[in-house]
Design a protein around this motif. Structure first.
Motif, PDB file in Angstrom:
ATOM      1  N   UNK A  99       0.803  -1.230   0.000  1.00  0.00           N
ATOM      2  CA  UNK A  99       0.000   0.000   0.000  1.00  0.00           C
ATOM      3  C   UNK A  99       0.832   1.275   0.000  1.00  0.00           C
ATOM      4  N   UNK A 100       2.106   1.160  -0.398  1.00  0.00           N
ATOM      5  CA  UNK A 100       2.948   2.371  -0.466  1.00  0.00           C
ATOM      6  C   UNK A 100       2.985   2.832  -1.922  1.00  0.00           C
ATOM      7  N   UNK A 101       2.653   4.107  -2.108  1.00  0.00           N
ATOM      8  CA  UNK A 101       2.436   4.642  -3.455  1.00  0.00           C
ATOM      9  C   UNK A 101       3.753   5.106  -4.093  1.00  0.00           C
ATOM     10  N   UNK A 102       3.907   4.834  -5.375  1.00  0.00           N
ATOM     11  CA  UNK A 102       5.105   5.315  -6.067  1.00  0.00           C
ATOM     12  C   UNK A 102       4.770   5.691  -7.503  1.00  0.00           C
ATOM     13  N   UNK A 103       5.643   6.505  -8.086  1.00  0.00           N
ATOM     14  CA  UNK A 103       5.547   6.813  -9.524  1.00  0.00           C
ATOM     15  C   UNK A 103       6.921   6.504 -10.122  1.00  0.00           C
ATOM     16  N   UNK A 104       6.917   5.749 -11.224  1.00  0.00           N
ATOM     17  CA  UNK A 104       8.175   5.409 -11.902  1.00  0.00           C
ATOM     18  C   UNK A 104       8.356   6.344 -13.094  1.00  0.00           C
ATOM     19  N   UNK A 105       9.545   6.933 -13.197  1.00  0.00           N
ATOM     20  CA  UNK A 105       9.872   7.796 -14.339  1.00  0.00           C
ATOM     21  C   UNK A 105      10.933   7.109 -15.185  1.00  0.00           C
ATOM     22  N   UNK A 106      10.616   6.828 -16.441  1.00  0.00           N
ATOM     23  CA  UNK A 106      11.555   6.101 -17.308  1.00  0.00           C
ATOM     24  C   UNK A 106      11.876   6.939 -18.544  1.00  0.00           C
ATOM     25  N   UNK A 107      13.164   7.064 -18.814  1.00  0.00           N
ATOM     26  CA  UNK A 107      13.632   7.904 -19.920  1.00  0.00           C
ATOM     27  C   UNK A 107      13.271   7.342 -21.311  1.00  0.00           C
ATOM     28  N   UNK A 108      13.222   5.995 -21.392  1.00  0.00           N
ATOM     29  CA  UNK A 108      12.997   5.367 -22.703  1.00  0.00           C
ATOM     30  C   UNK A 108      11.565   4.846 -22.802  1.00  0.00           C
ATOM     31  N   UNK A 109      11.324   3.996 -23.816  1.00  0.00           N
ATOM     32  CA  UNK A 109      10.007   3.357 -23.931  1.00  0.00           C
ATOM     33  C   UNK A 109      10.100   1.967 -23.314  1.00  0.00           C
ATOM     34  N   UNK A 110       8.941   1.374 -23.085  1.00  0.00           N
ATOM     35  CA  UNK A 110       8.919   0.002 -22.541  1.00  0.00           C
ATOM     36  C   UNK A 110       9.608  -0.963 -23.515  1.00  0.00           C
ATOM     37  N   UNK A 111       9.340  -0.826 -24.812  1.00  0.00           N
ATOM     38  CA  UNK A 111       9.959  -1.734 -25.791  1.00  0.00           C
ATOM     39  C   UNK A 111      11.475  -1.622 -25.766  1.00  0.00           C
ATOM     40  N   UNK A 112      11.954  -0.420 -25.588  1.00  0.00           N
ATOM     41  CA  UNK A 112      13.402  -0.223 -25.542  1.00  0.00           C
ATOM     42  C   UNK A 112      13.980  -0.967 -24.320  1.00  0.00           C
ATOM     43  N   UNK A 113      13.320  -0.777 -23.180  1.00  0.00           N
ATOM     44  CA  UNK A 113      13.821  -1.428 -21.952  1.00  0.00           C
ATOM     45  C   UNK A 113      13.806  -2.949 -22.129  1.00  0.00           C
ATOM     46  N   UNK A 114      12.740  -3.450 -22.778  1.00  0.00           N
ATOM     47  CA  UNK A 114      12.626  -4.905 -22.941  1.00  0.00           C
ATOM     48  C   UNK A 114      13.523  -5.435 -24.057  1.00  0.00           C
ATOM     49  N   UNK A 115      14.128  -4.541 -24.807  1.00  0.00           N
ATOM     50  CA  UNK A 115      15.021  -4.974 -25.892  1.00  0.00           C
ATOM     51  C   UNK A 115      16.426  -5.256 -25.414  1.00  0.00           C
ATOM     52  N   UNK A 116      16.722  -4.896 -24.162  1.00  0.00           N
ATOM     53  CA  UNK A 116      18.093  -5.076 -23.672  1.00  0.00           C
ATOM     54  C   UNK A 116      18.305  -6.512 -23.220  1.00  0.00           C
ATOM     55  N   UNK A 117      19.413  -7.101 -23.663  1.00  0.00           N
ATOM     56  CA  UNK A 117      19.674  -8.497 -23.283  1.00  0.00           C
ATOM     57  C   UNK A 117      20.749  -8.526 -22.201  1.00  0.00           C
ATOM     58  N   UNK A 118      20.407  -9.145 -21.104  1.00  0.00           N
ATOM     59  CA  UNK A 118      21.353  -9.188 -19.977  1.00  0.00           C
ATOM     60  C   UNK A 118      21.391 -10.600 -19.421  1.00  0.00           C
ATOM     61  N   UNK A 119      22.316 -10.831 -18.491  1.00  0.00           N
ATOM     62  CA  UNK A 119      22.505 -12.172 -17.922  1.00  0.00           C
ATOM     63  C   UNK A 119      21.188 -12.737 -17.382  1.00  0.00           C
ATOM     64  N   UNK A 120      21.124 -14.064 -17.286  1.00  0.00           N
ATOM     65  CA  UNK A 120      19.857 -14.676 -16.903  1.00  0.00           C
ATOM     66  C   UNK A 120      19.970 -15.729 -15.813  1.00  0.00           C
ATOM     67  N   UNK A 121      20.713 -15.422 -14.753  1.00  0.00           N
ATOM     68  CA  UNK A 121      20.853 -16.383 -13.649  1.00  0.00           C
ATOM     69  C   UNK A 121      20.321 -15.716 -12.380  1.00  0.00           C
ATOM     70  N   UNK A 122      19.289 -16.291 -11.793  1.00  0.00           N
ATOM     71  CA  UNK A 122      18.654 -15.664 -10.629  1.00  0.00           C
ATOM     72  C   UNK A 122      19.002 -16.395  -9.340  1.00  0.00           C
TER      73      UNK A 122
END
Ligand code: APR
Ligand code: PHB
Length: 389
Positions: free
Chosen positions: A25-48
């Motif tokens: 219940x804690x409110x936030x606003x996210x500010x992103x410089x790029x578009x969602x597609x741009x953010x999702x286009x980045x390929x990074x490591x995949x070990x969690x």
């Protein structure tokens, strides 16, 4: 406008924090410089690490990760044609989950959208004001219009090139950096993985890594020169070189194919201190970078989010500042250990341009020690699966 927390950056750190806070219940606003597609286009490591998996569960975002992620109980390490395995589950009782960072980010976006979360894309000129006062506010422009958000706190989740870190005055901020004299050339190919588990390969020709995204999507890397460009590396040249760096048995069964993505990344270790200035908190790549050897980038971001989220909960639910006051020290204590591990693992596995024959003998001795020594394997496994939060 006003909110409790302004989160700068809609990468995995910012989204995870926003989603976790929303659950409380804690409110936030996210500010992103790029578009969602741009953010999702980045390929990074995949070990969690399990810590991140637990946070994704708490955020209500772990269904696909559990359904589609691969559980890995160990990893393979090769030098020349020698190969040995480090058994994570035997040494630590904990596996890791192989699941692309892009998918983590996609799951978080889906959850934020489903919850009606506020995310502004394409924002410009973000300025954090009054972080050292009791009334911080953030200004930015979007579609040519200037806006202002009053808030209680600002979370700087805007990566290495963001504005948050630079908002901390020069006379307060200390930065520690190591730049490595090589890069990683990575390709993505729609082929089955050469091995069920990741192979980290040390070869006289340089490092290589065989990783994967799913049963028909592989991520392979080779150490390359910082002067190389992707135009210097045709797919054939990549596969030829990759095969020479992994053990002959694996090379013989490697299935190659056309690359669907190819990129070169430099390697860097970087930490900024402190991670808090007044009402501004830095999280993830905004505060630290690791070389990809050991896949600690996203996982260190997750531990920051864990400490900050719990600190903010403590503040809003229990009226206590203890958690946020301890944030920087707690986060940094874990970060430096992950920095040490990725630096050590990078040093163990790569060929350095100025490496002497003595240095190479030491590297082989260390690999042989790791292959034969249970305590060394346990230490490696503990670090790889993630030190406790
Ligand atoms: N204003 C708003 N957004 C910004 C600004 C800015 N001035 N500067 C950067 N950003 C955005 C970037 O566009 C990016 O989407 O902040 C986001 C930061 O995301 P990441 O760089 O992914 O960093 P983080 O969320 O901390 O993730 C850490 O993910 O990106 C990997 O290598 C990274 O594995 C590490 C992990
Ligand atoms: C990846 O899958 O991209 C990956 C895996 C492990 C690493 C680095 C990258 O250490």
């Amino acid at each position: 406008m006003n909110t409790q927390i302004v989160i700068i950056g809609g990468g995995p750190s910012g989204l995870l924090l926003s989603q976790l806070l929303d659950k409380r219940g804690i409110d936030s606003i996210v500010l992103e410089r790029k578009t969602k597609d741009y953010v999702l286009g980045r390929i990074r490591a995949g070990v969690l690490e399990q810590g991140l998996v637990r946070l994704m569960e708490e955020a209500g975002c772990a269904d696909r990760l559990h359904a589609e992620g691969f559980t890995h109980d160990g990893t393979l390490i090769s030098f020349g044609d020698e190969m040995f395995r480090i058994d994570f589950t035997k040494h630590t009782g904990t596996p890791v989950v192989v699941y692309g960072q892009t998918e983590v980010t996609r799951d978080l976006y889906d959850a934020r959208e489903a919850a009606g979360g506020k995310i502004e894309f394409n924002v410009k000129d973000v300025v954090i004001n009054g972080a050292d006062t009791d009334a911080p506010f953030v200004t930015y422009t979007v579609a040519g219009e200037t806006r202002k958000i009053d808030c209680d706190f600002v979370a700087g989740c805007d990566g290495f090139h963001g504005v948050s870190r630079k908002t901390i005055p020069d006379d307060v901020r200390r930065e520690y950096e190591k730049v490595y004299p090589f890069g990683w050339l990575g390709i993505l190919s729609e082929t089955p993985p050469v091995s069920h588990e990741l192979i980290y390969a040390n070869s006289p020709r340089g490092f290589a890594l065989a990783s994967m995204r799913n049963d028909n999507l592989c991520r392979y890397y080779i150490q390359c020169s910082l002067d190389d460009t992707i135009d210097d590396w045709s797919d054939d040249a990549f596969w030829d070189e990759f095969k020479k760096r992994i053990p002959a048995q694996q090379a013989a069964r490697l299935i190659t194919g056309q690359s669907i993505e190819k990129s070169i990344a430099p390697l860097r270790s970087f930490v900024t201190e402190p991670m808090r200035w007044g009402r501004l908190f830095l999280c993830g790549d905004a505060a630290h970078i690791v070389p990809p050897t050991g896949a600690k980038g996203l996982n260190t971001a997750a531990s920051d989010v864990h400490y900050l989220y719990n600190g903010l909960r403590d503040y809003y639910e229990n009226n206590s500042s203890d958690g946020i006051d301890a944030y920087s020290a707690k986060a940094l204590s874990r970060i430096w250990k992950a920095e040490r591990f990725s630096w050590w693992f990078s040093a163990l596995m790569h060929r350095y341009p100025d490496q002497t024959e003595f240095d190479q003998r030491i590297q082989v001795a260390e690999l042989e020690f790791l292959r034969s020594n249970d305590a060394a394997q346990k230490a490696m496994a503990e670090n790889y699966v993630g030190l406790p939060y």
